[in-house]
Scaffold this motif. Structure first.
Motif, PDB file in Angstrom:
ATOM      1  N   ARG A  23      14.409 -23.254  96.331  1.00  0.00           N
ATOM      2  CA  ARG A  23      14.627 -22.272  97.110  1.00  0.00           C
ATOM      3  C   ARG A  23      13.580 -20.826  97.480  1.00  0.00           C
ATOM      4  NH1 ARG A  23      20.844 -22.875  96.037  1.00  0.00           N
ATOM      5  NH2 ARG A  23      20.868 -24.643  97.930  1.00  0.00           N
ATOM      6  N   ARG A  24      13.552 -20.569  95.781  1.00  0.00           N
ATOM      7  CA  ARG A  24      12.305 -19.635  95.606  1.00  0.00           C
ATOM      8  C   ARG A  24      11.653 -19.335  96.656  1.00  0.00           C
ATOM      9  NH1 ARG A  24      12.155 -18.535  90.627  1.00  0.00           N
ATOM     10  NH2 ARG A  24      14.067 -18.868  90.912  1.00  0.00           N
ATOM     11  N   GLN A  25      10.666 -20.330  96.270  1.00  0.00           N
ATOM     12  CA  GLN A  25       8.795 -21.099  96.568  1.00  0.00           C
ATOM     13  C   GLN A  25       9.342 -20.435  98.076  1.00  0.00           C
ATOM     14  OE1 GLN A  25       7.763 -24.250  94.936  1.00  0.00           O
ATOM     15  NE2 GLN A  25       7.333 -23.550  93.008  1.00  0.00           N
ATOM     16  N   HIS A  26      10.506 -22.046  98.501  1.00  0.00           N
ATOM     17  CA  HIS A  26      10.766 -21.465 100.268  1.00  0.00           C
ATOM     18  C   HIS A  26      10.970 -20.173 101.123  1.00  0.00           C
ATOM     19  CE1 HIS A  26      12.278 -22.551 104.136  1.00  0.00           C
ATOM     20  NE2 HIS A  26      12.226 -23.032 103.948  1.00  0.00           N
ATOM     21  N   ARG A  27      10.924 -19.353 100.280  1.00  0.00           N
ATOM     22  CA  ARG A  27      11.244 -18.188 100.980  1.00  0.00           C
ATOM     23  C   ARG A  27      10.029 -17.429 100.784  1.00  0.00           C
ATOM     24  NH1 ARG A  27      16.545 -17.852  97.580  1.00  0.00           N
ATOM     25  NH2 ARG A  27      15.375 -16.959  95.872  1.00  0.00           N
ATOM     26  N   ASP A  28       9.616 -16.914  99.648  1.00  0.00           N
ATOM     27  CA  ASP A  28       8.106 -16.326  99.122  1.00  0.00           C
ATOM     28  C   ASP A  28       7.222 -16.826 100.166  1.00  0.00           C
ATOM     29  OD1 ASP A  28       9.438 -15.381  97.308  1.00  0.00           O
ATOM     30  OD2 ASP A  28       8.546 -16.455  95.632  1.00  0.00           O
TER      31      ASP A  28
END
Length: 74
Positions: A23-28
């Protein structure tokens, strides 16, 4: 080994950690794509690659969420 088999062999705790990382990678990636497009410095190939990686992450998030969500028989 395919992705579904790999996911089914992991514990729920490991999957929850991976879910947060994805999820963090997707947002980044989303932020990076927006920044590149807004600045006008990105070539289309780079944007395409980032979007493809973002879609892969979205699919992985959906697979993990499906695995972690208990089946409820109505």
């Amino acid at each position: 080994m395919n992705i579904r088999t790999d996911i089914s062999m992991k514990t729920d705790e490991v999957l929850r950690v991976e879910l947060e990382v994805f999820r963090r990678q997707h947002r980044d990636l989303d932020e990076a794509i927006i920044a590149l497009v807004d600045r006008g410095t990105a070539d289309q190939l780079t944007v395409q690659r980032l979007k493809k990686q973002k879609l892969w992450l979205k699919d992985m998030i959906a697979l993990i969420e499906d695995r972690l969500t208990p089946d409820i028989i109505a």
